[in-house]
Write an enzyme that holds these catalytic residues in place. Structure first.
Site, short mmCIF file in Angstrom:
data_model
loop_
_atom_site.label_atom_id
_atom_site.label_comp_id
_atom_site.label_asym_id
_atom_site.label_seq_id
_atom_site.Cartn_x
_atom_site.Cartn_y
_atom_site.Cartn_z
N ASP A 156 -9.77 -6.56 -4.01
CA ASP A 156 -9.33 -5.31 -3.37
C ASP A 156 -10.24 -4.16 -3.79
O ASP A 156 -10.22 -3.72 -4.94
CB ASP A 156 -7.89 -5.02 -3.76
CG ASP A 156 -7.25 -3.90 -2.95
OD1 ASP A 156 -8.00 -3.10 -2.35
OD2 ASP A 156 -6.02 -3.83 -2.91
N SER B 112 0.85 -1.19 0.00
CA SER B 112 0.00 0.00 0.00
C SER B 112 0.89 1.26 0.00
O SER B 112 1.67 1.45 -0.92
CB SER B 112 -0.96 -0.06 1.19
OG SER B 112 -2.04 0.82 1.03
N HIS C 22 -7.34 -6.20 0.18
CA HIS C 22 -6.20 -5.29 0.17
C HIS C 22 -4.98 -5.85 0.93
O HIS C 22 -3.88 -5.31 0.77
CB HIS C 22 -6.61 -3.95 0.79
CG HIS C 22 -5.63 -2.85 0.57
ND1 HIS C 22 -5.31 -2.36 -0.68
CD2 HIS C 22 -4.88 -2.12 1.46
CE1 HIS C 22 -4.43 -1.38 -0.57
NE2 HIS C 22 -4.15 -1.22 0.72
#
Length: 244
Positions: A196, A70, A224
């Site tokens: 996601d 991320s 995610h």
């Protein structure tokens, strides 16, 4: 083989989030975890991408396999572009070059949504952080397990950390690495959850198509944080990549 595997987590969390992946990795590997600036036990570094990058660079060994998730993946991309002598290759989980949408970039979160998160975080940081964590579990067959794992690894947004966490949200709103991606020469392995909802798979597909040496693996029934819902599968891919 790379000398070290270095793990960079995402916004609002800490290096403790990597515990399931670390447990699945071969213990003979040299695995290190770093807290992002102002997260976990790390000191704040200021509000800019460069200041965060410099703080992490000071802790990186040469010839690393940098594993970023991320926001950590965005920082890994930036480091690889500007400090190729320190980073041998990248493994990027739930990665994107740009977190928010633009007229020419739709594979992202609407800019208004992130702006709302930033306003909410200023007023109610704890509940906003919990809401952000909950979003990361969407689309995952092990949603409850993922959300619980993220919650246990969260950096509490008290007064000592709130400003640094707000800076991190500012980075998510401002980072745009699309022009840098074609210049990244290291081999890159991309891991992404098919479900996601925070970061569409299309962002990872763009990276795989645009990186000079990029390869994408998509995990079915994952969201995610596939390294939490499928740690052994992620560990196997990362180990094989490290030993190439």
């Amino acid at each position: 083989m790379t000398q070290a595997i270095v793990l960079l987590h995402g916004w609002g969390l800490s290096s403790a989030v990597w515990a399931p992946l670390q447990a699945a990795l071969d213990p003979s590997l040299n695995v290190r975890t770093l807290d992002l600036p102002g997260h976990g036990n790390a000191d704040p570094a200021g509000p800019t991408l460069e200041s965060w990058s410099d703080a992490l660079l000071a802790q990186l060994p040469e010839n690393s396999l940098l594993v970023g998730w991320s926001l950590g993946a965005q920082l890994a991309l930036h480091l690889a572009r500007h400090h190729p002598d320190r980073i041998a290759r990248l493994a990027l989980i739930s990665a994107t070059p740009r977190f928010v949408q633009a007229d020419d970039w739709q594979a992202a979160m609407p800019a208004d949504t992130l702006a709302d998160f930033r306003r909410s975080f200023d007023l109610e940081p704890t509940s906003t952080q919990r809401r952000f964590i909950a979003l990361q579990g969407l689309g995952d067959a092990r949603r409850r397990e993922v959300v619980n794992g993220l919650g246990r690894a969260a950096t509490p947004p008290g007064e000592a950390r709130k400003a640094a966490l707000a800076d991190g949200l500012g980075l998510l709103a401002s980072i745009d690495l699309r022009s840098a991606v074609p210049q990244i020469r290291q081999p890159v392995r991309l891991l992404h959850g098919a479900g996601d909802t925070l970061m569409p798979v299309a962002a990872a597909e763009w990276l795989a198509d645009t990186l000079p040496d990029g390869r994408l693996s998509i995990f079915a029934d994952s969201g995610h944080a596939p390294f939490l819902s499928r740690p052994q599968d992620c560990a196997s891919l990362i180990e094989g990549f490290a030993r190439d």
